[in-house]
Every structure is written in structure tokens, then in C-alpha cells.
Design a protein around this motif. Structure first.
Motif, mmCIF file in Angstrom:
data_model
loop_
_atom_site.group_PDB
_atom_site.id
_atom_site.type_symbol
_atom_site.label_atom_id
_atom_site.label_comp_id
_atom_site.label_asym_id
_atom_site.label_seq_id
_atom_site.Cartn_x
_atom_site.Cartn_y
_atom_site.Cartn_z
ATOM 1 N N ASP A 77 -16.850 88.299 -58.051
ATOM 2 C CA ASP A 77 -18.130 88.897 -58.422
ATOM 3 C C ASP A 77 -19.301 87.914 -58.320
ATOM 4 O O ASP A 77 -20.440 88.341 -58.132
ATOM 5 C CB ASP A 77 -18.050 89.503 -59.837
ATOM 6 C CG ASP A 77 -17.218 90.780 -59.848
ATOM 7 O OD1 ASP A 77 -16.901 91.290 -58.748
ATOM 8 O OD2 ASP A 77 -16.876 91.256 -60.945
ATOM 9 N N ILE A 80 -21.778 88.352 -55.453
ATOM 10 C CA ILE A 80 -22.659 89.522 -55.302
ATOM 11 C C ILE A 80 -24.137 89.127 -55.305
ATOM 12 O O ILE A 80 -24.921 89.614 -54.478
ATOM 13 C CB ILE A 80 -22.363 90.570 -56.408
ATOM 14 C CG1 ILE A 80 -20.933 91.107 -56.245
ATOM 15 C CG2 ILE A 80 -23.372 91.725 -56.366
ATOM 16 C CD1 ILE A 80 -20.461 92.001 -57.393
ATOM 17 N N GLU A 81 -24.508 88.235 -56.193
ATOM 18 C CA GLU A 81 -25.933 87.901 -56.361
ATOM 19 C C GLU A 81 -26.575 87.417 -55.040
ATOM 20 O O GLU A 81 -27.631 87.917 -54.628
ATOM 21 C CB GLU A 81 -26.072 86.833 -57.447
ATOM 22 C CG GLU A 81 -27.511 86.560 -57.836
ATOM 23 C CD GLU A 81 -27.627 85.417 -58.853
ATOM 24 O OE1 GLU A 81 -26.597 85.039 -59.457
ATOM 25 O OE2 GLU A 81 -28.758 84.908 -59.001
ATOM 26 N N LYS A 84 -26.698 90.179 -52.463
ATOM 27 C CA LYS A 84 -27.745 91.156 -52.822
ATOM 28 C C LYS A 84 -29.112 90.642 -52.377
ATOM 29 O O LYS A 84 -29.952 91.401 -51.885
ATOM 30 C CB LYS A 84 -27.722 91.395 -54.333
ATOM 31 C CG LYS A 84 -28.675 92.476 -54.800
ATOM 32 C CD LYS A 84 -28.401 92.822 -56.260
ATOM 33 C CE LYS A 84 -29.251 93.986 -56.753
ATOM 34 N NZ LYS A 84 -30.592 94.048 -56.265
ATOM 35 N N ARG A 150 -16.357 97.355 -52.764
ATOM 36 C CA ARG A 150 -17.013 97.639 -54.055
ATOM 37 C C ARG A 150 -18.155 96.632 -54.292
ATOM 38 O O ARG A 150 -19.259 97.007 -54.692
ATOM 39 C CB ARG A 150 -15.986 97.543 -55.196
ATOM 40 C CG ARG A 150 -16.609 97.697 -56.573
ATOM 41 C CD ARG A 150 -15.624 97.480 -57.710
ATOM 42 N NE ARG A 150 -15.071 96.142 -57.832
ATOM 43 C CZ ARG A 150 -15.716 95.082 -58.328
ATOM 44 N NH1 ARG A 150 -16.979 95.187 -58.699
ATOM 45 N NH2 ARG A 150 -15.119 93.907 -58.422
ATOM 46 N N ARG A 151 -17.897 95.372 -53.989
ATOM 47 C CA ARG A 151 -18.948 94.353 -54.194
ATOM 48 C C ARG A 151 -20.091 94.543 -53.188
ATOM 49 O O ARG A 151 -21.259 94.333 -53.530
ATOM 50 C CB ARG A 151 -18.352 92.944 -54.078
ATOM 51 C CG ARG A 151 -17.361 92.654 -55.171
ATOM 52 C CD ARG A 151 -16.875 91.206 -55.208
ATOM 53 N NE ARG A 151 -15.857 91.090 -56.232
ATOM 54 C CZ ARG A 151 -14.536 91.100 -56.014
ATOM 55 N NH1 ARG A 151 -14.071 91.128 -54.767
ATOM 56 N NH2 ARG A 151 -13.689 91.058 -57.016
ATOM 57 N N GLU A 154 -22.263 97.119 -54.593
ATOM 58 C CA GLU A 154 -23.078 96.574 -55.695
ATOM 59 C C GLU A 154 -24.200 95.691 -55.171
ATOM 60 O O GLU A 154 -25.287 95.637 -55.742
ATOM 61 C CB GLU A 154 -22.190 95.739 -56.633
ATOM 62 C CG GLU A 154 -21.913 96.448 -57.938
ATOM 63 C CD GLU A 154 -21.077 95.604 -58.875
ATOM 64 O OE1 GLU A 154 -21.601 94.631 -59.449
ATOM 65 O OE2 GLU A 154 -19.895 95.946 -59.012
ATOM 66 N N GLY A 156 -25.778 96.226 -52.532
ATOM 67 C CA GLY A 156 -26.822 97.095 -51.968
ATOM 68 C C GLY A 156 -26.802 97.232 -50.459
ATOM 69 O O GLY A 156 -27.808 97.636 -49.862
#
Ligand SMILES: Cc1cc2nc3c(=O)[nH]c(=O)nc-3n(C[C@H](O)[C@H](O)[C@H](O)COP(=O)(O)O)c2cc1C
Length: 340
Positions: A77, A80-81, A84, A150-151, A154, A156
């Protein structure tokens, strides 16, 4: 009107033109696979340059699924940042984004992991002999693709691309040259495609129905006993039945082979897939001139055209292409005074 600059829609992916930035590993993440300023600037610059769809480079769904330890990752996870940030920046400058979910299989060169593959066959003498995957390993990797999707959602991204090309793990299962398994994942083409099909199904469990899933394939393996275009068409048909929304047509890199490379050398494969299967096709390979990109779209040899190295040299290629094809396109207002 230049068709290269016409809109195109795949599910809810609304592209302002037919120009696609091919996925290209940047070997620039930290050792843990996180994105950084290089990625933000590199991708945002191409969005500013007017590209319709940016496909972010092969991104490892497992740590052992990266080609090198500087590839992007999407296996935890904390990735993700940064991802994104890439998707947000590109969107804010007018491009849609996809991310390529990949697993390097036997072609990983990371020294602290044990490479895995359908069969214990090394790519060549300079690579390690991979561990033959157990059924448990297969399940683990399929789940890693699902978690990666899924990530990606998240983060986008507008679409995901499953990397089934270039001799990496999915391609290793598909190709009779690297898959010598005796179980239900080896043998006939349906069995060799089983791993890919199960990945598509797993991704679809988390990826919304209205968002596109692409598949990249090596349409031609340039080797005796390997896949040729007829085999690839079979794979595309199986994948299309599972709901793949577009095919990104590449070739080679499964085994060492002599390839006759020239401008547009892969376009005939894209064209044949397009004739055989009713889903959008992304065509490319050594395209540099706007006329050639336009010809591919006008003659219905591909729905979208990808460019790789040309966009590394020239991030604002679409602005020049519009000028050469006689098309008025919107410039970033900051660059209005620099119009061709
Ligand atoms: C630096 C570089 C990195 C690449 N990394 C990837 C990748 O991550 N995933 C992939 O599917 N193809 C990768 N490729 C292949 C490109 O996507 C593209 O198919 C290839 O470069 C041919 O297109 P071009 O002649 O327009 O460059 C890479 C190519 C280059 C030059």
C-alpha cells in the motif's frame, strides 16, 4: 481532419486523440519500488505534450516480479501515494492514464530474490535457473495481480494493462518455448493461457466493469516452436471472451532471436489481430513520423498508435504532429506563444 487527433472511447476511458505513450521502464524508483520526482516530471511532461493515453511502465505486482530493483512496484500500500501523484498530475494536464501490471518471472535480475517461472529453464546462461512454480505459487501470483489492480484503482488510474509480452512471467506460461509443464497450466494453448485467464478473472473481481483492461502481448516470438500470429490470435480470442477491452501489440523478447526491425515492423500483427477479433488494437513499433501514425489509423490497421522512444526524445511530439498533419489543437496556455 487528421484521424490521429480524433477522440476514441474504450468503456469510460475518453481519449482526446489516438496517441499512446508506450510503457517504458525508467529504472528510477527507490530500492523499494516507490515513485519519485523523476516519474512525476517524466510522465507529466508527456501529458503537457498532448498525449491522449499514458501507459505507466511495467510495475511489479510482487517484489520478486520486478525486472530490476529500480522498477516501480505496486505490491504494497505504501506504493499508492506516489502512483497517485503520477495519475493526478497526468490527468490535470489532460492525459488519461493506464498502469502496466507486470511480473518478470525468470527475467528478474534482482539478486536477493529467487526467480520463478512455469518451468525451470533459464533465459540464457547469464540468468539464474528459475524455480518451477507450484500450484500454491500460481495462486499467490494471481492474487498479487488482483491486489495490484486494487491499488491501481485506489491510485486513480483510468485503465490497467496486464503485461503478457516480452518473455516475462505471463508470456512464459503462454509460450511453448518456456512452458514445459505437464499439469493443467501446460500443454495445449488453452492450458498455457490458463494462468493469464485466471489473472484476468482475479483482476476483474476488483476492477470496475466500466473501466478498461488492456492486455499486452508479444504477437510473434521469432523462433521455431514459439508463438506466431495465428497462436496469438487464439490467445486474444480467449482473453476477449474474459472481457479484455483492448490489445497492445508488441513482439519478441521471449527467447533470443534475430529480428528484422524496421519502421512499423509490428503493424502487420496488429492489423491481423484487428481483422480477427472485434476489440480495439494499439499498434506501434519504431513509429516516429506523424504521417505513419496517421496512415495506421486511417487504414484501420490499429485504433490507437503507441510511441516509445520517440517520446523519450520528444515529449511534445503531438504538438509537432498536429502541425504536420494540418490540425489545430489546443496548446497548454503557457505555450501559446510558441505555436508552430
Ligand atoms: C527504455 C525502454 C523501456 C521499456 N520498458 C517497457 C515496459 O516497461 N513494458 C513494456 O511492455 N515494454 C517496454 N518497452 C518497449 C516499449 O513499450 C515499445 O514497445 C518499444 O520501445 C517499441 O516502440 P518504439 O519503437 O516506439 O520505441 C520499453 C522500451 C524502452 C525503449
Amino acid at each position: 481532419m487528421a484521424k490521429l487527433f480524433s477522440e476514441f472511447k474504450i468503456k469510460n476511458l475518453k481519449l482526446k486523440n489516438r496517441i499512446v505513450m508506450a510503457p517504458m521502464c525508467m529504472n528510477s524508483s527507490d530500492e523499494e519500488g516507490h515513485a519519485n520526482n523523476w516519474h512525476f516530471i517524466h510522465y507529466a511532461a508527456r501529458a503537457i505534450g498532448g498525449i491522449g493515453l499514458i501507459i505507466v511502465e511495467a510495475t511489479g505486482v510482487e517484489d520478486r516480479g520486478r525486472i530490476s530493483s529500480r522498477d516501480l512496484g505496486i505490491w504494497k500500500d505504501s506504493h499508492i501515494e506516489g502512483l497517485k501523484e503520477i495519475a493526478d498530475l497526468c490527468r490535470s494536464y489532460g492525459a488519461q492514464t493506464a498502469i502496466q501490471l507486470g511480473h518478470a518471472g525468470r527475467k528478474s535480475i534482482i539478486d536477493y530474490i529467487e526467480p520463478i517461472a512455469p518451468s525451470s529453464l533459464a533465459f540464457d546462461e547469464s540468468y539464474r535457473v528459475p524455480k518451477e512454480m507450484t500450484k500454491e505459487d500460481i495462486k499467490t501470483v494471481i492474487n498479487a495481480f488482483k491486489e495490484g489492480a486494487r491499488r491501481a484503482l485506489e491510485a486513480g488510474f483510468d485503465a490497467v494493462e496486464i503485461h503478457g509480452a516480452h518473455g516475462y512471467l505471463i508470456n512464459e506460461f503462454l509460450s511453448p518455448l518456456c512452458n514445459k509443464r505437464k499439469d493443467e497450466y501446460g500443454g495445449c494453448i488453452e492450458n498455457r493461457a490458463r494462468f493469464l485467464i485466471e489473472i484476468i478473472r482475479a483482476v476483474k473481481e476488483v476492477w470496475p466493469e466500466d473501466k478498461a483492461i488492456f492486455l499486452r502481448l508479444s504477437a510473434e516470438e521469432y523462433a521455431e516452436g514459439g508463438h506466431h500470429i495465428e497462436d496469438t490470435i487464439e490467445v486474444v480470442k480467449l482473453a476477449a471472451k474474459e472481457g479484455i477491452d483492448a490489445v497492445n501489440v508488441s513482439s519478441g523478447a521471449v527467447v533470443h532471436a534475430k529480428i528484422n526491425v524496421f519502421s512499423g515492423y509490428q503493424i502487420s500483427y496488429a492489423e491481423k489481430i484487428k481483422e480477427a477479433v472485434d476489440i480495439p488494437v494499439i499498434a506501434g513499433g519504431l513509429i516516429s513520423s506523424p504521417e505513419m501514425a496517421e496512415e495506421i489509423i486511417q487504414n484501420n490497421r490499429g485504433d490507437l498508435v503507441f510511441l516509445g522512444r520517440q517520446l523519450l526524445r520528444e515529449p511534445y511530439w503531438p504538438l509537432r504532429a498536429a502541425k504536420e498533419l494540418g490540425e489545430e489543437i489546443e496548446y497548454p496556455h503557457q505555450y501559446d506563444r510558441a505555436k508552430y
